[in-house]
Structures are given as structure tokens and as C-alpha cells.
Design a protein around this motif. Structure first.
Motif, PDB file in Angstrom:
ATOM      1  N   GLY A 153      -1.611 -41.578  49.446  1.00  0.00           N
ATOM      2  CA  GLY A 153      -0.512 -40.677  49.745  1.00  0.00           C
ATOM      3  C   GLY A 153       0.835 -41.150  49.230  1.00  0.00           C
ATOM      4  O   GLY A 153       1.858 -40.557  49.558  1.00  0.00           O
ATOM      5  N   ASP A 176      -5.618 -27.811  45.381  1.00  0.00           N
ATOM      6  CA  ASP A 176      -5.992 -26.646  46.176  1.00  0.00           C
ATOM      7  C   ASP A 176      -6.193 -25.438  45.272  1.00  0.00           C
ATOM      8  O   ASP A 176      -6.136 -25.534  44.053  1.00  0.00           O
ATOM      9  N   THR A 186     -12.195 -26.618  53.692  1.00  0.00           N
ATOM     10  CA  THR A 186     -12.583 -27.707  54.585  1.00  0.00           C
ATOM     11  C   THR A 186     -13.063 -28.933  53.823  1.00  0.00           C
ATOM     12  O   THR A 186     -12.747 -30.054  54.189  1.00  0.00           O
ATOM     13  N   GLY A 244     -10.110 -30.502  52.196  1.00  0.00           N
ATOM     14  CA  GLY A 244      -9.149 -30.961  53.178  1.00  0.00           C
ATOM     15  C   GLY A 244      -9.253 -32.435  53.477  1.00  0.00           C
ATOM     16  O   GLY A 244      -8.272 -33.066  53.881  1.00  0.00           O
ATOM     17  N   ARG A 245     -10.418 -33.020  53.246  1.00  0.00           N
ATOM     18  CA  ARG A 245     -10.581 -34.457  53.451  1.00  0.00           C
ATOM     19  C   ARG A 245      -9.709 -35.262  52.507  1.00  0.00           C
ATOM     20  O   ARG A 245      -9.285 -36.356  52.837  1.00  0.00           O
ATOM     21  N   HIS A 246      -9.446 -34.738  51.325  1.00  0.00           N
ATOM     22  CA  HIS A 246      -8.622 -35.429  50.345  1.00  0.00           C
ATOM     23  C   HIS A 246      -7.208 -34.856  50.296  1.00  0.00           C
ATOM     24  O   HIS A 246      -6.263 -35.559  49.983  1.00  0.00           O
ATOM     25  N   ARG A 247      -7.070 -33.591  50.586  1.00  0.00           N
ATOM     26  CA  ARG A 247      -5.795 -32.888  50.460  1.00  0.00           C
ATOM     27  C   ARG A 247      -4.797 -33.297  51.534  1.00  0.00           C
ATOM     28  O   ARG A 247      -3.598 -33.190  51.333  1.00  0.00           O
ATOM     29  N   TRP A 248      -5.255 -33.812  52.674  1.00  0.00           N
ATOM     30  CA  TRP A 248      -4.347 -34.138  53.765  1.00  0.00           C
ATOM     31  C   TRP A 248      -3.359 -35.221  53.359  1.00  0.00           C
ATOM     32  O   TRP A 248      -2.239 -35.264  53.879  1.00  0.00           O
ATOM     33  N   ALA A 249      -3.736 -36.103  52.430  1.00  0.00           N
ATOM     34  CA  ALA A 249      -2.813 -37.160  51.997  1.00  0.00           C
ATOM     35  C   ALA A 249      -1.612 -36.546  51.282  1.00  0.00           C
ATOM     36  O   ALA A 249      -0.470 -36.991  51.465  1.00  0.00           O
ATOM     37  N   GLU A 269      -0.499 -33.406  51.734  1.00  0.00           N
ATOM     38  CA  GLU A 269       0.272 -32.673  52.745  1.00  0.00           C
ATOM     39  C   GLU A 269       1.112 -33.618  53.590  1.00  0.00           C
ATOM     40  O   GLU A 269       2.249 -33.313  53.942  1.00  0.00           O
ATOM     41  N   ARG A 270       0.559 -34.781  53.912  1.00  0.00           N
ATOM     42  CA  ARG A 270       1.315 -35.771  54.676  1.00  0.00           C
ATOM     43  C   ARG A 270       2.503 -36.279  53.862  1.00  0.00           C
ATOM     44  O   ARG A 270       3.596 -36.451  54.382  1.00  0.00           O
ATOM     45  N   SER A 289       5.189 -33.785  53.884  1.00  0.00           N
ATOM     46  CA  SER A 289       5.853 -33.827  55.183  1.00  0.00           C
ATOM     47  C   SER A 289       6.850 -34.978  55.241  1.00  0.00           C
ATOM     48  O   SER A 289       7.957 -34.832  55.770  1.00  0.00           O
TER      49      SER A 289
END
Length: 146
Positions: free
Chosen positions: A18, A63, A93, A96-101, A103-104, A107
Motif C-alpha cells: 500500500g 478494478d 470480491t 477486493g483481497r488485493h484492492r483494499w491496499a 483503497e487504504r 484514504s
């Protein structure tokens, strides 16, 4: 489609943990897929255990906004395996396991007041604040772990 939409869009390319590697700014009316090529071309050299420095990742997760045939072909021509969700076929879904980094990281970057709401008239100033925020984010993350 409203072509006169005001505002800015932040584009970030991160590593697996990230950390922001490359940032970019575009107008809010541009499509997300137009920001992919400049980000990939702007990846800095990565020092490996031996040999010459790598300038590109092995895989790129994205995405559905980056689902375009010409982008997939462009990435494959550069030796990058695209892991991009296909519109109408893949669910978010699995990605999302990889995409959350990413998105974080977005943020973290929008947590800075100057990036949450654009105050600057000139895009170069906004891009400078974005790269400063990315630098501060990297510094905080790297000094926290060591």
C-alpha cells in the motif's frame, strides 16, 4: 455524460503493502482508464536482490474502471500480467483481497486537508501537494515498521 464536471481525480499506483509509488491528477470528467498508462510509465526503478533494476511490476491489479482491451494488450506487451475485473463477468470480491491496499492508501492521502478538498486553482500545485502527501505517507509507514 456531463463533460463539464468540475473537480479533480486522484490516481495512485501502489505496491503490495500500500505504499504509493506513483501519483497522478486528472480532471473529474476524464475516464479512469486514461490514467493507467502515465502511472505505469512513471514507476521508478525497483532494486532487486541481484541483477539490473526492474522498472515494471509482474502483475497489476485493478478494478472494473480499467477494463479495456487495449489496456490489457498494452500491459501484456510490457510483460505485466493484468489482473483486472471484467465488466459484467467478475465480482469485486475476489479482487477486493488485493484492492483494499489501494483503497487504504487513497484514504491515507485524502486524510490530508489540502487533498480532501481542492483549494488550489492550478493543477500543478494540487499535484505537488499530492506527491508531498505520498512522500509523508511513505515516510510514516517506513519509519513505523523499522
Amino acid at each position: 455524460m456531463d463533460r463539464g464536471k468540475t473537480g479533480s481525480k486522484i490516481h495512485v499506483l501502489t505496491d503490495r503493502a500500500g505504499l504509493p509509488l506513483v501519483t497522478g491528477v486528472s480532471g473529474a470528467h476524464t475516464h479512469d482508464s486514461q490514467g493507467l498508462k502515465p502511472l505505469v510509465m512513471g514507476i521508478p526503478a525497483i532494486l532487486g536482490p541481484h541483477g539490473r533494476r526492474r522498472r515494471r511490476p509482474r502483475k497489476l491489479h485493478g478494478d472494473k474502471a480499467y477494463d479495456a482491451g487495449h489496456l490489457r494488450a498494452w500491459l501484456r506487451a510490457r510483460g505485466i500480467t493484468p489482473r483486472i475485473a471484467r465488466t459484467g463477468r467478475d465480482t469485486g470480491t475476489r479482487l477486493g483481497r488485493h484492492r483494499w491496499a489501494v483503497e487504504r492508501t487513497l484514504s491515507w492521502l485524502t486524510g490530508y486537508r489540502r487533498l480532501n478538498r481542492r483549494y488550489e486553482r492550478h493543477g500543478t500545485l494540487f499535484a505537488a501537494f499530492l506527491s508531498l502527501a505520498a512522500t509523508l505517507t511513505c515516510w510514516k509507514r517506513l519509519t513505523k515498521t523499522t
